[in-house]
Design an enzyme around this catalytic site. Sequence first.
Site, PDB file in Angstrom:
ATOM      1  N   SER A 184       9.158  -6.595   0.119  1.00 38.36           N
ATOM      2  CA  SER A 184       9.261  -6.896   1.545  1.00 38.36           C
ATOM      3  C   SER A 184       8.384  -8.094   1.869  1.00 38.36           C
ATOM      4  O   SER A 184       7.713  -8.631   1.005  1.00 38.36           O
ATOM      5  CB  SER A 184       8.858  -5.675   2.369  1.00 38.36           C
ATOM      6  OG  SER A 184       7.882  -4.915   1.697  1.00 38.36           O
ATOM      7  N   ASP A 202      -1.841  -6.532   0.990  1.00 34.65           N
ATOM      8  CA  ASP A 202      -1.948  -6.818  -0.432  1.00 34.65           C
ATOM      9  C   ASP A 202      -0.648  -7.530  -0.816  1.00 34.65           C
ATOM     10  O   ASP A 202       0.440  -6.944  -0.713  1.00 34.65           O
ATOM     11  CB  ASP A 202      -2.069  -5.518  -1.230  1.00 34.65           C
ATOM     12  CG  ASP A 202      -3.450  -4.890  -1.143  1.00 34.65           C
ATOM     13  OD1 ASP A 202      -4.279  -5.367  -0.353  1.00 34.65           O
ATOM     14  OD2 ASP A 202      -3.689  -3.896  -1.862  1.00 34.65           O
ATOM     15  N   HIS A 225      -1.630  -4.652   8.045  1.00 36.21           N
ATOM     16  CA  HIS A 225      -2.752  -4.592   8.973  1.00 36.21           C
ATOM     17  C   HIS A 225      -2.798  -5.837   9.860  1.00 36.21           C
ATOM     18  O   HIS A 225      -2.296  -6.896   9.479  1.00 36.21           O
ATOM     19  CB  HIS A 225      -4.051  -4.465   8.178  1.00 36.21           C
ATOM     20  CG  HIS A 225      -4.107  -3.221   7.336  1.00 36.21           C
ATOM     21  ND1 HIS A 225      -5.000  -2.202   7.577  1.00 36.21           N
ATOM     22  CD2 HIS A 225      -3.364  -2.821   6.261  1.00 36.21           C
ATOM     23  CE1 HIS A 225      -4.813  -1.231   6.674  1.00 36.21           C
ATOM     24  NE2 HIS A 225      -3.831  -1.590   5.866  1.00 36.21           N
TER      25      HIS A 225
END
Length: 341
Positions: A293, A147, A203
């Site tokens: 990040s 996301d 992921h």
Amino acid sequence: MLGIASFIHRALNAALHFLKLVQNREVGWQTVDRKTGTYIREQQTIWKKLKLLLLFNPVTEWIDRTHLLRLWTHEKNLTAGRREGEPKSHRQIKGFIEFYGIDMSQFEPSDPESYPTFEDFFIRKHRKGTRPIYAETDPSKAVVAADSRVVVYPTVEKARALWIKGSDFTIANLIKDDHLADVWENGAVASFRLSPQDYHRYHSPVEGKVKWYKQIPGDYFQVDPVALHSSVNILTENARSCVCIESEAFGNVLFVAIGATDVGTVKIHDELQTNGHHVKKGEEIGLFQFGGSSILVAFEKGRIQFDDDLESLSCQQIMTDVEVGQSLGQASKPLASTSHK
């Protein structure tokens, strides 16, 4: 007179619009919501915006040749990050959710009171089914890794020209290995930037097997576009963890999780550090702890065609708001012709 009145009217409208953006803290980088196609500005505190402009500009970069000012900020970021793991940090959670409008129904647990500390809340997990994996059984389709807000470029050189302006940015410097980097010579890159309010687990964009893993210590500077557009070598100085995934459809895919503001840990799960481990597309492979990040994914030259909407916006230096599991691109070579280096 009509011309002057029209000019004043436009100026007042612009001023009111700016004040509304400031009031809503919508002062971050402009992005496009992929689901709706609407242009938005990322929510960001005014102080953070001013700090970015102060730290990352040509004047500061010229004066602060030793980077002492940024080093001081880096140390304060680490201290702030450690505080998020203390029990008293729990009191921050409710206000944080309200400020950023986080939809807790997408997470498990959904009750903010279930998280003992802000750190526990920060690494919250998605509720099952909220992030479906695009073409889950088709290994020739790559998916979004987090996301985040993303830009994609067909070559490293184009990324350097339009987005990552650090003077030392190369794949070799990113992974600190000239030999291993050869496989991504002039390859394609996708750069994902996570903000503090985002889900901070990441992921795998492809299916494949772990070929090698490497952890590189470093700093925790900002990864906001203001910082990336400066001459400071953010991505090649920050702490990061690197995984090479050998994919039948895409060849060697480099996944680099890069720490930034307040991030205390850049963690790749233990099994992903094991050579030969099979990775499913969309499988969770690690997490960030604390603030913003970044993730960089590199593909071998000619092995991926990024989705048109992502590439078109990226060439305009506009990031796209994306979610884990959405389509990223298509393998450019048929599986039968795949060869590994």
